[in-house]
Enzyme design. Structure first.
Site, short mmCIF file in Angstrom:
data_model
loop_
_atom_site.label_atom_id
_atom_site.label_comp_id
_atom_site.label_asym_id
_atom_site.label_seq_id
_atom_site.Cartn_x
_atom_site.Cartn_y
_atom_site.Cartn_z
N LYS A 240 6.75 1.88 2.83
CA LYS A 240 6.18 1.17 1.68
C LYS A 240 5.12 0.13 2.09
O LYS A 240 4.25 -0.21 1.30
CB LYS A 240 7.30 0.46 0.91
CG LYS A 240 8.05 1.42 0.01
CD LYS A 240 8.87 0.67 -1.01
CE LYS A 240 9.72 1.63 -1.80
NZ LYS A 240 11.08 1.14 -2.01
N ARG A 241 5.24 -0.34 3.31
CA ARG A 241 4.24 -1.29 3.80
C ARG A 241 2.83 -0.71 3.71
O ARG A 241 1.85 -1.44 3.60
CB ARG A 241 4.51 -1.59 5.28
CG ARG A 241 5.50 -2.69 5.53
CD ARG A 241 5.49 -3.08 6.99
NE ARG A 241 5.70 -1.95 7.90
CZ ARG A 241 4.82 -1.55 8.80
NH1 ARG A 241 3.67 -2.17 8.93
NH2 ARG A 241 5.09 -0.52 9.58
#
Ligand code: GLU
Length: 464
Positions: A240-241
């Site tokens: 998700k980063r």
């Protein structure tokens, strides 16, 4: 030749991830190319982590991408009796045995092995027990070969081999009677007649254990293709980063499924220098052998570029249908006002996502645009006011709104007043759109229609 049977086997413990979608796509493509079957199997034996919501999200993601399945969805949770039956068979055949070692004892042995620098491994205490221990809790272990090696020719990674002594006597059934992951996968793949297993390379270490199980059960071993993982730009595993990892999040951001499919397939697979593949084209050209061995790096710009391509070349009618929910989210009702298909045509060239297209379409459906004082002062100089007043008068007298006649009207007006085109087009564009960037002025007028065009220009002229 027998039928090619492939499967996608997601665990419903989260949404459909970009990596999972790519695995599903590779399986689907191969099935379609070979005229085989694509089977969907839901690996939901982990009851605590599996949710209905995830299941629906996965099915929705696959449907959105157009990855239709020929059989299933099958649920592992429906197969508990089948797994039981196979555990019994293996116990009866002696290829599995009951192990009564308590978790505490196993843990102690494990710690001892680690402290002595040995690899922790089940020591085989119960492997040769002759008698059962009635009433005592037990797990069932696979009686794995102690010597030799287990090797396979991975369709992507080439030959991979493991020494059997490195592999444990795998637990196939827990104390509570539930089967374990490696066992259920083999029973299902074997009984479903899966011929090729394409999955993420995080499963490479499971493969030799699974092969040994096939052999013990007397089933043919399928082919394996382990797909390298997907990395972010910083070469760390995609997470998700790096941005959205859920396939459906891309739909919500205005990506088209064909762009997503095209992007996903290129994340690891190549065909010369070609970048753009229609689905039919892909089905013909795809081969699992040309999937690269190294990890794919997720590149959002490339995805955006492909999406822009598919929007530019897309069918305006279909794009208009896809655009409606994005407009609704913005409170825009496209059922009144200009024809949405015509609107789409003017925006295809300039929208990279459906979201951008929706933003670009708002002004068409906003009859009472907000004109700000500064812009009015800038665009509506006394000269521009005269030109726009004249433009309104001429538009009123016009009944053919074709591109050519609008162009001719502007040309005539500019020639007569001895001004450059932009002297008329800039204020008119501002009046029609409330901004300065937009589709061409003739297109704008054509789509808005004569009355609405006149209304907007007059309104801008009247705004003080
Ligand atoms: N359920 C497994 C996973 O989601 C897939 C196992 C397999 O493909 O063999 O990782």
């Amino acid at each position: 030749m027998s039928e090619v049977r492939l499967r996608f086997a997601p665990s419903p413990t989260g949404y459909l991830h970009v990596g999972g979608a790519r695995t599903a796509l590779f399986n689907w493509l191969l099935a379609r190319k070979e005229g085989g079957k694509f089977i969907l199997r839901i690996e939901d034996t982990d009851v605590a982590r599996s949710t209905q919501e995830s299941l629906e999200a996965i099915l929705e993601g696959m449907t959105w991408l157009g990855l239709d399945w020929d059989e299933g969805p099958f649920y592992q949770s429906d197969n508990f009796p089948l797994y039981r039956e196979y555990v019994e068979k293996m116990l009866a055949a002696g290829t599995a045995y009951k192990c009564y070692c308590s978790p505490e004892v196993l843990e102690k042995k494990r710690e001892l092995a680690i402290s002595e620098g040995r690899k922790p491994k089940y020591d085989g205490t119960c492997r040769n027990l002759i008698e059962e221990v009635p009433g005592a809790p037990f797990v069932v272990r696979f009686r794995a070969p102690l010597e030799g090696e287990t090797a396979f020719d991975d369709l992507i990674k080439g030959r991979i081999s493991f020494q059997n002594e490195e592999l444990d006597d795998l637990i196939i059934q827990r104390t509570d009677g539930t089967p374990t992951y490696n066992f259920t996968v083999v029973i299902d793949d074997a009984t479903m007649g899966i011929t090729t297993v394409i999955r993420g390379d995080d499963h490479v270490n499971n493969t030799p254990r699974q092969i040994l199980l096939y052999e013990a059960l007397g089933y043919p071993v399928p082919k394996f293709a382990h797909v390298p993982m997907i990395l972010g730009a910083d070469k760390a595993r995609l997470s998700k980063r790096h941005g959205a990892t859920s396939v459906m999040a891309y739909r919500d951001m205005g990506f088209l499924p064909e762009a997503m499919v095209n992007y996903l397939v290129r994340l690891g697979w190549s065909y010369g220098d070609e970048e753009i593949f229609a689905l039919e084209d892909l089905i013909q050209k795809f081969s699992i052998e040309s999937v690269g061995r190294s990890a794919g790096v997720f590149n959002p710009d490339k995805l955006l570029w492909l999406n822009a391509h598919y929007i530019k070349t897309g069918d305006p009618q279909r794009l208009a249908e896809l655009l409606v929910p994005f407009l609704q989210e913005r409170g825009v009702d496209s059922s009144v006002g200009p024809d949405l298909v015509e609107v789409v045509r003017t925006l295809q060239e300039r929208s990279r996502t459906m979201l951008e297209m929706a933003d670009g379409a708002i002004f068409y459906y906003t009859s009472d645009l907000e004109y700000d004082e500064k812009s009015l002062a800038k665009f509506f100089t006394p000269e521009a006011r005269d030109l726009c007043t004249e433009l309104v008068a001429r538009l009123k007298a016009m009944d053919d709104l074709s591109h050519d006649s609008i162009a001719a009207l502007f040309d005539r007006l500019c020639a007569e007043k001895a001004v450059k085109m932009k002297a008329v087009a800039q204020p008119a564009r501002y009046a029609l759109t409330g901004g300065s960037a937009s589709p061409g002025i003739y297109e704008l007028i054509g789509v808005l229609g004569r009355d609405e065009t006149i209304h907007r220009i007059q309104r801008a002229l009247d705004t003080k």
